[in-house]
Motif scaffolding. Structure first.
Motif, mmCIF file in Angstrom:
data_model
loop_
_atom_site.group_PDB
_atom_site.id
_atom_site.type_symbol
_atom_site.label_atom_id
_atom_site.label_comp_id
_atom_site.label_asym_id
_atom_site.label_seq_id
_atom_site.Cartn_x
_atom_site.Cartn_y
_atom_site.Cartn_z
ATOM 1 N N LEU A 129 0.827 -1.202 0.000
ATOM 2 C CA LEU A 129 0.000 0.000 0.000
ATOM 3 C C LEU A 129 0.864 1.255 0.000
ATOM 4 O O LEU A 129 0.599 2.221 -0.702
ATOM 5 N N GLY A 130 1.931 1.239 0.835
ATOM 6 C CA GLY A 130 2.819 2.404 0.897
ATOM 7 C C GLY A 130 3.483 2.664 -0.428
ATOM 8 O O GLY A 130 3.596 3.804 -0.876
ATOM 9 N N LEU A 131 3.923 1.576 -1.099
ATOM 10 C CA LEU A 131 4.556 1.735 -2.411
ATOM 11 C C LEU A 131 3.575 2.289 -3.422
ATOM 12 O O LEU A 131 3.903 3.170 -4.222
ATOM 13 N N LYS A 132 2.333 1.790 -3.350
ATOM 14 C CA LYS A 132 1.320 2.259 -4.286
ATOM 15 C C LYS A 132 1.025 3.743 -4.072
ATOM 16 O O LYS A 132 0.975 4.538 -5.009
ATOM 17 N N PHE A 133 0.822 4.123 -2.798
ATOM 18 C CA PHE A 133 0.547 5.531 -2.506
ATOM 19 C C PHE A 133 1.707 6.417 -2.934
ATOM 20 O O PHE A 133 1.510 7.509 -3.460
ATOM 21 N N GLN A 134 2.926 5.940 -2.692
ATOM 22 C CA GLN A 134 4.088 6.736 -3.071
ATOM 23 C C GLN A 134 4.134 6.922 -4.580
ATOM 24 O O GLN A 134 4.421 8.010 -5.084
ATOM 25 N N ASP A 135 3.840 5.849 -5.338
ATOM 26 C CA ASP A 135 3.832 5.942 -6.799
ATOM 27 C C ASP A 135 2.763 6.923 -7.279
ATOM 28 O O ASP A 135 3.003 7.721 -8.183
ATOM 29 N N ARG A 160 -3.090 19.889 -6.267
ATOM 30 C CA ARG A 160 -2.325 20.072 -5.025
ATOM 31 C C ARG A 160 -3.252 20.007 -3.813
ATOM 32 O O ARG A 160 -2.930 19.377 -2.796
ATOM 33 N N ARG A 161 -4.417 20.647 -3.905
ATOM 34 C CA ARG A 161 -5.362 20.656 -2.790
ATOM 35 C C ARG A 161 -5.843 19.234 -2.474
ATOM 36 O O ARG A 161 -5.933 18.848 -1.306
ATOM 37 N N LYS A 162 -6.119 18.449 -3.512
ATOM 38 C CA LYS A 162 -6.589 17.083 -3.289
ATOM 39 C C LYS A 162 -5.506 16.224 -2.635
ATOM 40 O O LYS A 162 -5.793 15.391 -1.775
ATOM 41 N N MET A 163 -4.255 16.427 -3.056
ATOM 42 C CA MET A 163 -3.153 15.689 -2.447
ATOM 43 C C MET A 163 -3.022 16.032 -0.961
ATOM 44 O O MET A 163 -2.820 15.145 -0.127
ATOM 45 N N MET A 164 -3.159 17.318 -0.637
ATOM 46 C CA MET A 164 -3.020 17.731 0.755
ATOM 47 C C MET A 164 -4.196 17.252 1.592
ATOM 48 O O MET A 164 -4.050 16.970 2.784
ATOM 49 N N GLN A 165 -5.375 17.122 0.991
ATOM 50 C CA GLN A 165 -6.527 16.591 1.713
ATOM 51 C C GLN A 165 -6.321 15.130 2.096
ATOM 52 O O GLN A 165 -6.872 14.648 3.088
ATOM 53 N N LYS A 166 -5.504 14.422 1.310
ATOM 54 C CA LYS A 166 -5.202 13.020 1.607
ATOM 55 C C LYS A 166 -3.958 12.878 2.482
ATOM 56 O O LYS A 166 -3.446 11.774 2.674
ATOM 57 N N GLY A 167 -3.454 14.012 2.970
ATOM 58 C CA GLY A 167 -2.343 13.965 3.911
ATOM 59 C C GLY A 167 -0.971 13.980 3.276
ATOM 60 O O GLY A 167 0.025 13.755 3.971
ATOM 61 N N PHE A 168 -0.887 14.223 1.979
ATOM 62 C CA PHE A 168 0.414 14.261 1.302
ATOM 63 C C PHE A 168 0.707 15.699 0.879
ATOM 64 O O PHE A 168 -0.033 16.282 0.095
#
Length: 594
Positions: A129-135, A160-168
């Motif tokens: 899961l971590g690898l997938k999220f990182q990709d 960018r906003r959507k990425m930050m909403q998911k904690g990245f």
């Protein structure tokens, strides 16, 4: 024993062996269940076909998962050999305490193995899961940067906003792309908002962020804001560096500020950077002195660079050569080109274009053609500006035929020029009265996929008006509208002048009203043409009213429209009125100057 019998174990076996088989079966079941979980994870993460399933107890796994399960299975498989000696004559009548001790040890070991198996599966799931999220986030960051380069800043900010909403949170490098895109588009308020968010939520801005922001203000001539930001940097953890200094120096030099403010910035910067001005700073100063016509100061900067053994680059030489070409000193310009070559610095396309432009101003086109050939031999491909300079020079000289031949040469070499080059030739064909060649060139523009613009039609309209073909001029205006082009002030001035010369004042005034309705402000030429038309008709009161409107609109008190009115009164024999108007005009000129 009852439990063993219920589970199908035969009572003919020794009870400890039967218990061992029962435990092994239990662990096989657990292992099969775990394999199903791993397969489901694998299918979900890698989008395997919906019909993927576990058939016949064998998992549809990739080799990596099979290896994983094999390793886990080996760790968790029970084997009697690990605990009992392999003897064919094994007797169940041995000491029962020894057997129970062995079984107790087996249970403890296998509970430990179950723990290892659970942790291994959990770790594998987390890693997948971590690898997938990182990709995914890496791909999103790449998309954000590409969108910024394409100018699609709204979509980039949304992603960018959507990425930050998911904690990245994207890194500072990606945020610098966004800041740069916003500054280039002139949206400085949103750029300031983005930097505030970086300060609150991260990542923290760096030198590149602030330098990009300052450059954005300088790009749109808001030097005060840039200097305020410079002061903010001085009092913050991120101190100004040489790049900050060079951006501000370039902006101040472009505004014509060369002394006090720049020296103040130098003192501030020297508190943090004790190095002498680098080649970039010196080049900026030298270029500014050349543009202000201060040749002595410019050469003084150059001499200081040489004395300090500064490693002079091609850009510095280009500024020096351009300065000599501006003063039409081509001998010195060529001398420094030779010096470049001796130092192993190859002239670039900008160097050659500078020389071509200077030669064209002198009318030395044969030498310009020679430089084009030299460029090709030196591995520097002439660009559109190279040919454009020669074409403009030929047109100004009146040699439109050679300019057209050079245009044809560009087309034959798969270099389609921009509309500016086409418009130049069309305009000068029109000035010479060669309308057939002008319209033929316009048709060629369409054929090569270069849509004519407003300037193209203005050149054609000007040619029609000069020829006296008023109907042809107005038909070109209709053609413009069909192609979605809006006439500008020049178009209206040409048509109003044509209508006034033909005596059609009514249509001229209609064009004037249409011009106002489209949001264009009449200029001096517009009022001059309308005043001339009214004077031709003898409508002197209307002519004076137009002249008064011209003055109230804030336009310069030009002498041409007033001269037209005075001459008309003189022709009408009203010399006293003409004299009084002249005296009033002189008084108004004095008031305007005061």
């Amino acid at each position: 024993m009852a439990l063993l019998i219920a589970c199908g174990e035969t009572s003919s076996l020794p009870y400890h062996i039967a218990l061992l088989r029962f435990l092994n079966g239990t662990f096989d079941t657990i292992k099969r269940d775990i394999s199903q979980i791993v397969v489901s994870i694998f299918c979900c993460q890698h989008k395997i076909h919906e019909n993927a399933r576990i058939c016949g107890g064998e998992s549809l796994l990739s080799s990596s998962f099979e290896d994983l399960l094999t390793t886990i299975g080996k760790k968790c498989q029970l084997s009697a050999q690990d605990y009992f000696p392999q003897k064919k004559n094994f007797d169940d009548g041995r000491d029962p305490h020894v057997v129970f001790n062995v079984l107790d040890t087996m249970l403890k070991d296998n509970l430990e193995r179950l723990k290892i198996m659970r942790e291994s599966i959990s770790f594998s799931k987390k890693g997948l899961l971590g690898l997938k999220f990182q990709d995914i986030h890496t791909e999103h960051i790449a998309v954000v940067r590409d969108l910024c380069l394409e100018g699609k800043l709204g979509a980039a900010l949304c992603l960018r906003r959507k990425m930050m909403q998911k904690g990245f949170v994207p890194d500072v490098f990606t945020h610098n792309y966004l800041v740069n895109g916003l500054c280039r588009s002139g949206d400085m308020e949103k750029a300031a908002w983005l930097i505030r968010e970086m300060l609150e939520m991260g990542p923290l801005p760096n030198h590149v962020t602030y330098n990009t922001f300052i450059k954005g203000y300088c790009l749109f001539d808001n030097i005060d804001k840039a200097l305020d930001l410079f002061s903010t940097m001085i009092n913050s953890a991120i101190r100004p560096n040489r790049v900050t200094w060079n951006i501000l120096v370039h902006a101040l030099c472009r505004k014509g500020i060369l002394e006090e403010d720049i020296m103040l910035l130098q003192e501030i910067l020297n508190d943090n950077d004790k190095e002498s001005p680098d080649v970039v700073t010196s080049t900026i100063f030298m270029d500014s002195y050349f543009k202000n016509g201060d040749m002595v100061q410019a050469l003084s900067v150059w001499d200081k660079m040489i004395q300090k053994c500064t490693e002079v680059d091609v850009v510095a030489y280009n500024v020096l050569i351009h300065g000599f070409c501006m003063s039409q000193d081509l001998k010195l310009a060529n001398r420094y080109v030779c010096e470049m070559l001796k130092k192993g610095l190859l002239p670039d396309v900008y160097t050659y274009n500078t020389l071509i432009g200077a030669l064209c101003k002198e009318g030395n086109f044969s030498e310009s053609y020679y430089i084009i050939k030299v460029m090709s031999k030196m591995g520097v491909i002439p660009d559109q500006i190279s040919y454009q300079l020669i074409i403009q020079g030929l047109c100004l000289k009146g040699d439109v035929v050679k300019a057209s031949e050079l245009l044809l040469f560009m087309l034959e070499n798969s270099m389609v020029p921009e509309p500016l080059v086409w418009n130049y030739i069309i305009y000068f064909y029109g000035r010479q009265g060669d309308l057939s060649s002008a319209f033929s060139l316009r048709d060629q523009m369409f054929a090569f996929g270069v849509p004519p613009n407003v300037f193209t039609y203005n050149a054609l309209i000007h040619a029609q008006v000069k020829r006296g073909d008023i109907e042809g001029a107005f038909s070109l205006r209709e053609e413009m509208l069909l192609y979605g082009l809006s006439p500008d002030v020049v178009t209206y001035n040409l048509l109003i002048g044509a209508a006034c010369n033909s005596g059609n004042l009514h249509f001229a005034l209609l064009l004037h009203d249409e011009m106002l309705s489209r949001g264009y402000k009449p200029d001096i030429i517009t009022y001059t043409e309308l005043i001339r038309g009214q004077c031709m008709k003898g409508n002197m009161k209307k002519a004076l009213k137009l002249f008064s409107c011209m003055r109230k609109s804030g336009l310069l008190n030009d002498h041409i429209p007033f001269q037209i009115i005075i001459k008309k009164y003189c022709k009408l024999g009203k010399r006293v009125i003409a004299s009084n108007l002249y005296q009033k005009w002189l008084a108004s000129k004095v008031d305007d100057n005061s």
